[in-house]
Write a protein that holds these residues in place. Structure first.
Motif, PDB file in Angstrom:
ATOM      1  N   ASP A 144      59.181   3.402  56.391  1.00  0.00           N
ATOM      2  CA  ASP A 144      58.217   4.401  56.543  1.00  0.00           C
ATOM      3  C   ASP A 144      57.460   4.444  55.256  1.00  0.00           C
ATOM      4  N   ILE A 145      55.978   4.742  54.979  1.00  0.00           N
ATOM      5  CA  ILE A 145      55.249   4.506  54.252  1.00  0.00           C
ATOM      6  C   ILE A 145      54.395   5.750  54.150  1.00  0.00           C
ATOM      7  N   GLU A 146      54.303   6.493  52.960  1.00  0.00           N
ATOM      8  CA  GLU A 146      53.561   7.744  52.646  1.00  0.00           C
ATOM      9  C   GLU A 146      52.663   7.424  51.507  1.00  0.00           C
ATOM     10  N   ILE A 147      51.241   7.704  51.821  1.00  0.00           N
ATOM     11  CA  ILE A 147      50.146   7.304  50.991  1.00  0.00           C
ATOM     12  C   ILE A 147      49.507   8.612  50.376  1.00  0.00           C
ATOM     13  N   THR A 148      49.456   8.859  49.257  1.00  0.00           N
ATOM     14  CA  THR A 148      48.473  10.124  48.724  1.00  0.00           C
ATOM     15  C   THR A 148      47.833   9.777  47.843  1.00  0.00           C
ATOM     16  N   LYS A 149      46.542  10.305  47.664  1.00  0.00           N
ATOM     17  CA  LYS A 149      45.563   9.973  46.836  1.00  0.00           C
ATOM     18  C   LYS A 149      45.235  11.305  45.818  1.00  0.00           C
ATOM     19  N   ASN A 150      45.120  10.868  44.608  1.00  0.00           N
ATOM     20  CA  ASN A 150      44.380  11.777  43.536  1.00  0.00           C
ATOM     21  C   ASN A 150      45.417  13.007  43.457  1.00  0.00           C
ATOM     22  N   SER A 151      46.793  12.937  43.732  1.00  0.00           N
ATOM     23  CA  SER A 151      47.675  13.993  43.502  1.00  0.00           C
ATOM     24  C   SER A 151      47.979  14.272  42.157  1.00  0.00           C
ATOM     25  N   LYS A 152      47.650  13.276  41.162  1.00  0.00           N
ATOM     26  CA  LYS A 152      48.106  13.524  39.776  1.00  0.00           C
ATOM     27  C   LYS A 152      46.565  13.427  38.932  1.00  0.00           C
ATOM     28  N   ALA A 153      45.537  13.217  39.604  1.00  0.00           N
ATOM     29  CA  ALA A 153      44.291  13.155  38.805  1.00  0.00           C
ATOM     30  C   ALA A 153      44.098  14.459  37.861  1.00  0.00           C
ATOM     31  N   ASP A 154      43.348  14.334  36.749  1.00  0.00           N
ATOM     32  CA  ASP A 154      43.245  15.361  35.868  1.00  0.00           C
ATOM     33  C   ASP A 154      44.543  15.714  35.033  1.00  0.00           C
ATOM     34  N   LYS A 155      45.649  15.009  35.246  1.00  0.00           N
ATOM     35  CA  LYS A 155      46.756  15.143  34.515  1.00  0.00           C
ATOM     36  C   LYS A 155      46.811  14.287  33.407  1.00  0.00           C
ATOM     37  N   LYS A 156      47.706  14.469  32.409  1.00  0.00           N
ATOM     38  CA  LYS A 156      47.553  13.427  31.190  1.00  0.00           C
ATOM     39  C   LYS A 156      48.916  12.716  31.232  1.00  0.00           C
ATOM     40  N   VAL A 157      49.213  11.469  30.800  1.00  0.00           N
ATOM     41  CA  VAL A 157      50.242  10.629  30.835  1.00  0.00           C
ATOM     42  C   VAL A 157      50.000   9.831  29.216  1.00  0.00           C
ATOM     43  N   ASP A 158      51.323   9.491  28.510  1.00  0.00           N
ATOM     44  CA  ASP A 158      51.254   8.775  27.531  1.00  0.00           C
ATOM     45  C   ASP A 158      51.197   7.270  27.705  1.00  0.00           C
ATOM     46  N   VAL A 159      50.085   6.700  27.125  1.00  0.00           N
ATOM     47  CA  VAL A 159      50.083   5.235  27.462  1.00  0.00           C
ATOM     48  C   VAL A 159      49.717   4.357  26.213  1.00  0.00           C
ATOM     49  N   THR A 160      50.054   3.330  26.003  1.00  0.00           N
ATOM     50  CA  THR A 160      49.595   2.452  24.950  1.00  0.00           C
ATOM     51  C   THR A 160      48.174   2.019  24.898  1.00  0.00           C
ATOM     52  N   ILE A 202      44.248  10.763  33.800  1.00  0.00           N
ATOM     53  CA  ILE A 202      44.340  10.239  34.867  1.00  0.00           C
ATOM     54  C   ILE A 202      43.126  10.570  35.729  1.00  0.00           C
ATOM     55  N   LEU A 203      41.853   9.492  35.905  1.00  0.00           N
ATOM     56  CA  LEU A 203      41.070   9.755  36.455  1.00  0.00           C
ATOM     57  C   LEU A 203      41.137   9.689  38.187  1.00  0.00           C
ATOM     58  N   SER A 204      41.963   8.574  38.522  1.00  0.00           N
ATOM     59  CA  SER A 204      42.249   8.582  39.992  1.00  0.00           C
ATOM     60  C   SER A 204      43.685   7.784  40.260  1.00  0.00           C
ATOM     61  N   ASP A 205      44.218   8.258  41.562  1.00  0.00           N
ATOM     62  CA  ASP A 205      45.428   7.736  41.508  1.00  0.00           C
ATOM     63  C   ASP A 205      45.686   7.489  43.073  1.00  0.00           C
ATOM     64  N   VAL A 206      46.465   6.544  43.350  1.00  0.00           N
ATOM     65  CA  VAL A 206      46.988   6.423  44.696  1.00  0.00           C
ATOM     66  C   VAL A 206      48.513   6.329  44.654  1.00  0.00           C
ATOM     67  N   CYS A 207      49.307   7.107  45.319  1.00  0.00           N
ATOM     68  CA  CYS A 207      50.785   6.919  45.353  1.00  0.00           C
ATOM     69  C   CYS A 207      51.432   6.493  46.772  1.00  0.00           C
ATOM     70  N   HIS A 235      49.373   3.847  41.487  1.00  0.00           N
ATOM     71  CA  HIS A 235      48.351   3.111  40.822  1.00  0.00           C
ATOM     72  C   HIS A 235      47.273   4.197  40.243  1.00  0.00           C
ATOM     73  N   GLN A 236      47.025   4.009  38.861  1.00  0.00           N
ATOM     74  CA  GLN A 236      46.210   5.047  38.365  1.00  0.00           C
ATOM     75  C   GLN A 236      45.152   4.282  37.605  1.00  0.00           C
ATOM     76  N   ILE A 237      44.085   4.930  37.582  1.00  0.00           N
ATOM     77  CA  ILE A 237      42.899   4.570  36.645  1.00  0.00           C
ATOM     78  C   ILE A 237      43.106   5.611  35.406  1.00  0.00           C
ATOM     79  N   VAL A 238      43.211   5.364  34.307  1.00  0.00           N
ATOM     80  CA  VAL A 238      43.203   6.230  33.125  1.00  0.00           C
ATOM     81  C   VAL A 238      42.334   5.758  31.971  1.00  0.00           C
ATOM     82  N   GLN A 239      41.894   7.107  31.024  1.00  0.00           N
ATOM     83  CA  GLN A 239      40.857   6.990  30.267  1.00  0.00           C
ATOM     84  C   GLN A 239      41.777   7.558  28.873  1.00  0.00           C
ATOM     85  N   CYS A 240      41.678   7.027  27.783  1.00  0.00           N
ATOM     86  CA  CYS A 240      42.357   7.451  26.562  1.00  0.00           C
ATOM     87  C   CYS A 240      41.475   8.557  26.178  1.00  0.00           C
TER      88      CYS A 240
END
Length: 126
Positions: free
Chosen positions: A3-19, A31-36, A55-60
């Motif tokens: 069973d596979i569930e795909i969601t898009k941009n459910s976390k867009a506009d949220k912030k995460v800590d990234v090096t 998080i500019l865009s995401d696919v879960c 899978h996320q595109i993120v911007q510092c």
């Protein structure tokens, strides 16, 4: 059957800590865009196997550098994997004034830098 569930941009506009590879430290990234992807598979008498990938595109939020962030976890182990592309550890520069450190700290620092350089060269060769 899986069973596979795909969601898009459910976390867009949220912030995460990234090096950040430019800031050379952990910073807030938007998080500019995401696919879960969430999946579940049947493993016979052992029950179900569950996994979750993001899978996320993120911007510092400091220097505005854009990176790709991938996370993975599953029900078989409790380890949460996070990969950043390009790898922020690649090309990490040593400080110029390491000779000013106390001798025991300077030895540890130099050994750490050599270890990081070795690890990066090993990863590139594989």
């Amino acid at each position: 059957m899986a069973d596979i569930e795909i969601t898009k941009n459910s976390k867009a506009d949220k912030k995460v800590d990234v090096t950040c590879r430019e800031c050379k430290r952990s910073t807030k990234h938007l998080i500019l865009s995401d696919v879960c992807l969430k999946g579940r598979g049947y493993m016979g008498p052992y029950g179900d196997f569950m996994w979750h990938d993001e899978h996320q595109i993120v911007q510092c939020q400091g220097c505005e550098t854009i990176s790709f962030r991938k996370t993975h976890n599953n029900s078989e182990n409790l380890t949460h994997f996070v990969d950043i592309y390009p790898n922020p550890e690649d090309g990490r520069d040593a400080i110029d004034d390491s000779h000013l450190l106390p001798s025991n700290l300077q030895l540890i620092y130099n050994e750490t830098i050599k270890s990081l350089e070795f690890r990066v060269s090993e990863e590139k060769n594989h």
